[in-house]
Scaffold this motif. Structure first.
Motif, mmCIF file in Angstrom:
data_model
loop_
_atom_site.group_PDB
_atom_site.id
_atom_site.type_symbol
_atom_site.label_atom_id
_atom_site.label_comp_id
_atom_site.label_asym_id
_atom_site.label_seq_id
_atom_site.Cartn_x
_atom_site.Cartn_y
_atom_site.Cartn_z
ATOM 1 N N GLU A 121 13.148 5.504 20.926
ATOM 2 C CA GLU A 121 12.423 6.394 20.019
ATOM 3 C C GLU A 121 11.472 5.591 19.150
ATOM 4 O OE1 GLU A 121 15.939 6.569 16.617
ATOM 5 O OE2 GLU A 121 15.492 8.366 17.799
ATOM 6 N N GLN A 122 10.424 6.281 18.738
ATOM 7 C CA GLN A 122 9.397 5.653 17.886
ATOM 8 C C GLN A 122 9.830 5.774 16.437
ATOM 9 O OE1 GLN A 122 6.423 5.087 19.910
ATOM 10 N NE2 GLN A 122 5.760 3.585 18.422
ATOM 11 N N ARG A 123 9.934 4.657 15.758
ATOM 12 C CA ARG A 123 10.298 4.668 14.346
ATOM 13 C C ARG A 123 9.080 4.341 13.502
ATOM 14 N NH1 ARG A 123 16.298 1.819 14.023
ATOM 15 N NH2 ARG A 123 17.406 3.490 15.134
ATOM 16 N N ALA A 124 8.857 5.161 12.511
ATOM 17 C CA ALA A 124 7.699 4.955 11.640
ATOM 18 C C ALA A 124 7.820 3.634 10.898
ATOM 19 C CB ALA A 124 7.594 6.095 10.632
ATOM 20 N N ALA A 125 6.682 2.991 10.747
ATOM 21 C CA ALA A 125 6.665 1.744 9.979
ATOM 22 C C ALA A 125 6.969 2.040 8.517
ATOM 23 C CB ALA A 125 5.282 1.083 10.094
ATOM 24 N N ASP A 126 7.478 1.073 7.840
ATOM 25 C CA ASP A 126 7.780 1.238 6.418
ATOM 26 C C ASP A 126 6.509 1.606 5.669
ATOM 27 O OD1 ASP A 126 10.396 0.624 6.880
ATOM 28 O OD2 ASP A 126 10.148 -1.514 6.419
ATOM 29 N N GLN A 127 6.625 2.548 4.755
ATOM 30 C CA GLN A 127 5.479 3.040 4.002
ATOM 31 C C GLN A 127 5.283 2.191 2.749
ATOM 32 O OE1 GLN A 127 5.355 7.165 2.277
ATOM 33 N NE2 GLN A 127 4.213 7.516 4.159
ATOM 34 N N ASP A 128 4.475 1.145 2.876
ATOM 35 C CA ASP A 128 4.224 0.238 1.756
ATOM 36 C C ASP A 128 2.994 0.752 1.001
ATOM 37 O OD1 ASP A 128 3.900 -1.779 -0.016
ATOM 38 O OD2 ASP A 128 3.609 -3.372 1.454
ATOM 39 N N THR A 129 3.213 1.673 0.081
ATOM 40 C CA THR A 129 2.085 2.264 -0.634
ATOM 41 C C THR A 129 1.424 1.277 -1.589
ATOM 42 O OG1 THR A 129 3.509 3.136 -2.395
ATOM 43 C CG2 THR A 129 3.107 4.553 -0.485
ATOM 44 N N GLN A 130 2.164 0.284 -2.031
ATOM 45 C CA GLN A 130 1.576 -0.693 -2.955
ATOM 46 C C GLN A 130 0.490 -1.505 -2.259
ATOM 47 O OE1 GLN A 130 4.364 -3.562 -4.542
ATOM 48 N NE2 GLN A 130 3.158 -3.841 -6.402
ATOM 49 N N ALA A 131 0.775 -1.958 -1.041
ATOM 50 C CA ALA A 131 -0.228 -2.704 -0.280
ATOM 51 C C ALA A 131 -1.391 -1.807 0.114
ATOM 52 C CB ALA A 131 0.408 -3.326 0.957
ATOM 53 N N LEU A 132 -1.064 -0.560 0.452
ATOM 54 C CA LEU A 132 -2.114 0.392 0.820
ATOM 55 C C LEU A 132 -3.028 0.673 -0.367
ATOM 56 C CD1 LEU A 132 -3.385 2.394 2.794
ATOM 57 C CD2 LEU A 132 -1.655 4.064 2.077
ATOM 58 N N ALA A 133 -2.439 0.896 -1.528
ATOM 59 C CA ALA A 133 -3.232 1.162 -2.732
ATOM 60 C C ALA A 133 -4.147 -0.021 -3.055
ATOM 61 C CB ALA A 133 -2.313 1.461 -3.910
ATOM 62 N N LYS A 134 -3.628 -1.220 -2.878
ATOM 63 C CA LYS A 134 -4.427 -2.414 -3.155
ATOM 64 C C LYS A 134 -5.638 -2.488 -2.229
ATOM 65 C CE LYS A 134 -4.040 -7.441 -3.636
ATOM 66 N NZ LYS A 134 -3.120 -8.616 -3.517
ATOM 67 N N ALA A 135 -5.404 -2.177 -0.937
ATOM 68 C CA ALA A 135 -6.510 -2.206 0.026
ATOM 69 C C ALA A 135 -7.535 -1.117 -0.280
ATOM 70 C CB ALA A 135 -5.956 -2.025 1.435
ATOM 71 N N LEU A 136 -7.059 0.053 -0.654
ATOM 72 C CA LEU A 136 -7.966 1.157 -0.975
ATOM 73 C C LEU A 136 -8.800 0.856 -2.213
ATOM 74 C CD1 LEU A 136 -5.571 4.156 -0.280
ATOM 75 C CD2 LEU A 136 -7.705 3.686 0.939
ATOM 76 N N LEU A 137 -8.152 0.339 -3.254
ATOM 77 C CA LEU A 137 -8.866 0.039 -4.501
ATOM 78 C C LEU A 137 -9.868 -1.088 -4.307
ATOM 79 C CD1 LEU A 137 -5.956 0.360 -7.089
ATOM 80 C CD2 LEU A 137 -7.908 1.888 -6.812
ATOM 81 N N ALA A 138 -9.543 -2.030 -3.414
ATOM 82 C CA ALA A 138 -10.478 -3.124 -3.141
ATOM 83 C C ALA A 138 -11.757 -2.577 -2.507
ATOM 84 C CB ALA A 138 -9.830 -4.158 -2.226
ATOM 85 N N GLN A 139 -11.608 -1.641 -1.565
ATOM 86 C CA GLN A 139 -12.802 -1.081 -0.938
ATOM 87 C C GLN A 139 -13.519 -0.119 -1.877
ATOM 88 O OE1 GLN A 139 -12.663 1.653 2.413
ATOM 89 N NE2 GLN A 139 -14.121 0.351 3.493
ATOM 90 N N ALA A 140 -12.775 0.488 -2.812
ATOM 91 C CA ALA A 140 -13.405 1.406 -3.762
ATOM 92 C C ALA A 140 -14.470 0.694 -4.590
ATOM 93 C CB ALA A 140 -12.345 2.027 -4.674
#
Length: 296
Positions: A121-140
């Protein structure tokens, strides 16, 4: 430099299993109205975006949208232990019954078992919102910079238009001053004729009252004050354009003062040429005010 309240920018990006698309746009507004359409489950994202926009934008209706997608196939494959145990028990039972019936089954391979439904079965990757937020804010940062560059470019074009309009207002004001100076003798002659009529038609006119009325008429006919104020407003407007920054409110107020002086000039004109100049001023000031509505 001046900045326009109208702007647009878009960006796309990706991080791990996520991809996204930004869209930042704004239109005119009396104050600052920020509308953010971003996922609320990304911790710290909205607060960070608001801080970035507040640092760059002072006025306008601003809308920031983020479409965030997740690649569901990016998770890792894992063995469903419960399903595997059930399959192995069933296979053992089948082999036992086959042996009892005198049948010989071919050996099972791991690939055969893995292909069975529910084993992998396919298991979703861990949802690391902190790293995601950092990447989003950097591009912002790049998004806001692109948006601000467009507003600055629009502001420079607005400044050119406003400078040209101020030059026209200055020329019309000078023309009004010339006409006003030339009509002084006509105004004086008109006052004398009116005084003569009053003296001929009335006995025992109070000299003091007559002097007051004459002074009042002279003031009403004098447009030098309006012309001087128009010149002062032109100087003030040019100073604001040179100052740059968020001067839209001040320019808008100044447009009201320009319009007030032009209206008074028309009402005092008592001269066709001067009235035409006053009307031309009013039309030009109205055009300028429309442009000013776009200035931050």
């Amino acid at each position: 430099m001046l900045k326009s309240m109208t702007g647009f920018a878009s960006e796309t990006g990706a991080h791990d299993a996520f991809s996204w698309a930004w869209e930042l746009r704004s239109v005119n507004g009396k104050g600052l109205d920020l509308r953010l359409r971003v996922p609320d489950w990304v911790e710290g994202l909205e607060a960070g975006l608001r801080a970035k926009l507040n640092a760059q934008v002072k006025r306008g209706n601003v809308t920031l949208s983020l479409r965030l997608n997740r690649d569901e196939g990016a998770g890792a494959l894992a063995v469903n232990q419960a399903q595997l145990s059930a399959i192995l028990v069933a296979m053992a039972d089948i082999e036992t019954q086959a042996m009892d019936a005198g049948l010989s089954l071919a050996p099972s391979k791991a690939s055969d078992i893995a292909a069975m439904r529910g084993i992998l079965e396919q298991r979703a990757a861990d949802q690391d919102t902190q790293a995601l937020a950092k990447a989003l804010l950097a591009q912002a940062d790049a998004l806001v910079a692109s948006y601000d560059a467009m507003r600055t470019s629009e502001g420079a074009a607005l400044a050119d238009v406003l400078h040209a309009q101020l030059t026209e207002i200055e020329a019309l004001t000078a023309q009004a001053a010339t006409i006003a100076e030339a009509r002084k003798d006509d105004v004086a002659a008109t006052l004398k004729r009116n005084v003569a009529r009053v003296l001929d038609a009335a006995d025992g006119v109070d000299p003091d009252r007559l002097a007051q009325e004459l002074a009042l008429l002279a003031v009403k006919a004098d447009v030098r004050e309006e012309i001087d104020r128009l010149g002062a407003h032109v100087t003030a407007a040019r100073a604001l354009l040179s100052e740059g920054g968020s001067v839209g409110r001040k320019l808008d107020f100044l447009m009201q003062e320009f319009n007030r002086e032009a209206n008074t000039l028309c009402s005092k004109a008592q001269n066709t040429d001067l009235t035409q100049v006053g009307l031309a001023l009013k039309a030009l000031i109205d055009q300028m005010r429309e442009q000013v509505q776009n200035v931050e």
